[in-house]
Design an enzyme around this catalytic site. Structure first.
Site, PDB file in Angstrom:
ATOM      1  CB  CYS A 182      50.000  25.585  10.594  1.00 18.71           C
ATOM      2  SG  CYS A 182      50.305  24.979   8.922  1.00 18.71           S
ATOM      3  CB  ALA A 184      56.989  32.739   6.372  1.00 18.47           C
ATOM      4  CG  ASP A 186      60.676  23.261   3.509  1.00 22.85           C
ATOM      5  OD1 ASP A 186      59.484  23.043   3.232  1.00 22.85           O
ATOM      6  OD2 ASP A 186      61.232  22.818   4.536  1.00 22.85           O
ATOM      7  NE  ARG A 187      57.578  28.420   4.473  1.00 24.66           N
ATOM      8  CZ  ARG A 187      57.173  28.059   3.247  1.00 24.66           C
ATOM      9  NH1 ARG A 187      57.958  28.180   2.195  1.00 24.66           N
ATOM     10  NH2 ARG A 187      55.971  27.544   3.077  1.00 24.66           N
ATOM     11  CE  LYS A 206      52.429  23.700   3.327  1.00 26.53           C
ATOM     12  NZ  LYS A 206      52.480  25.043   2.757  1.00 26.53           N
ATOM     13  CB  CYS A 253      53.200  31.708   5.831  1.00 22.19           C
ATOM     14  SG  CYS A 253      54.298  30.301   6.199  1.00 22.19           S
ATOM     15  CG  ASN A 254      50.954  30.847  11.777  1.00 25.68           C
ATOM     16  OD1 ASN A 254      50.672  31.589  12.695  1.00 25.68           O
ATOM     17  ND2 ASN A 254      50.027  30.361  10.957  1.00 25.68           N
TER      18      ASN A 254
END
Lengths: 229, 229
Positions: free
Chosen positions: B196, B88, B50-51, B165, B85-86
């Site tokens: 995002c 990440a 999880d970022r 999500k 994915c921003n």
């Protein structure tokens, strides 16, 4: 905690249909956050030899390319395989025997859902390209279940599939696809299979006058069931 | 004839956003049939750490997982890499230095499109999760271009991202996302970045009162440009 086998996808036939399959895998997994989703490895390969040309005897077989894709996906970690392209299932044995992991058969999944309809249809219409019809990919399973096949207008369907593959999913294409479905129903089809992965990009059950089996949806369900640990 | 490098996609963050990226790659390639599309290899891996937790110092780094995904994709044949994915991108160097192939930077692509707006905005609003904001992933590039940053309501945005999500892309989520964008504009944002990948699943430029940069669209354009032979 991961409750899924890693899913390998032989895709790219066409690329938009593969994206549709992925979106539906995610939407139907029951996951409430990313960590509950399955891992999916995809080879979206638009260079698999043309299925219609191969079936017509004027092009090379897609089999070796599909086998190589299956091996590559398993080498990368795939634990089960699926292929969201109906026509390519004419060479499914090449892909399924290339590795030792289970291969989820899209045609078997869709035929099983047709056979489970109540009442069971006496005749089913196929919205499918020539390679699927001439390969009798659906005929075998349906006829074994005592269900007759009504074939769509091939030229009409192929023209729409080509437009969809070129990116046109607009209202005119959708209306023309509805007309092909209505024509099948008019010729006795008591249910219709979207037997080409481009079809559900423009057509849903709401626009079809008889029960509608979307083979992509059948494959999504069968794949998620097979992937569950 | 193949005119494309094989594209490798570090995906699954989240899976629906990855499917959206794939659909847009296909739709924007200019291909009129499958054979003109790029081949795309995707690792849709929802188990990347999880970022947000990592950025908050309470979870492991996503870096090693991203590096392993990059190596796997290149081993499978990828010739350029992209990551829709921003957040990440806070660990983009781990992924980009793991192999020798070019890595298309989503943040750089979006910032370049913001900086090219006429007139250039003095302040830009970010619809982004905490990991992206606290990692100052966009702040660096925007501030270097003389553009101020207006941050969104974090709790509000995170709540909507979690719903998306979980599969909810309905009208209530869409309206709430529009409200977050309107709030940014009300606080001085002269343009807004969908920073995002879940945001564009419910929000398009038509619902935003100022110029809208969809970072997923920026990455699609930059990836197709980099992949063209």
């Amino acid at each position: 905690m991961n409750r899924w086998r890693t899913i390998g996808v032989l895709g790219g036939m066409g690329p938009a249909a593969t994206a549709d399959f992925l979106a539906r895998l995610a939407a139907n997994s029951g996951a409430v956050d990313d960590s509950e989703q399955p891992r999916v490895l995809i080879d979206s390969n638009p260079y698999v030899p043309d299925r219609n040309a191969a079936r017509a005897g004027v092009g090379e077989s897609p089999g070796p390319a599909l086998a190589a894709m299956a091996r590559g996906l398993v080498a990368a970690g795939a634990e089960i395989l699926a292929m969201p392209c109906n026509a390519a299932h004419g060479w499914v044995l090449d892909a399924a025997t290339a590795t030792i992991v289970p291969f989820v058969d899209m045609i078997a999944a869709a035929v099983a859902e047709v056979a489970a309809l109540q009442p069971r249809p006496r005749a089913v219409g196929l919205l499918a390209v020539a390679a699927t019809l001439d390969g009798r990919i659906y005929h075998h399973g349906l006829e074994a279940a005592g269900i007759a096949v009504v074939e769509c207008d091939r030229a009409g369907l192929q023209g729409l599939v080509s437009l969809i593959k070129a990116g046109d999913t607009g209202v005119e294409v959708a209306i023309a696809m509805q007309a092909l479905a209505a024509d099948l129903a008019g010729r006795g089809a008591e249910a219709i299979i979207a037997a080409c992965t481009e079809v559900p990009l423009v057509l849903t059950a709401a626009e079809v006058p008889v029960p509608f089996i979307d083979a992509t949806a059948s494959l999504v369900r069968a794949t998620l069931l097979a992937a569950r640990i």
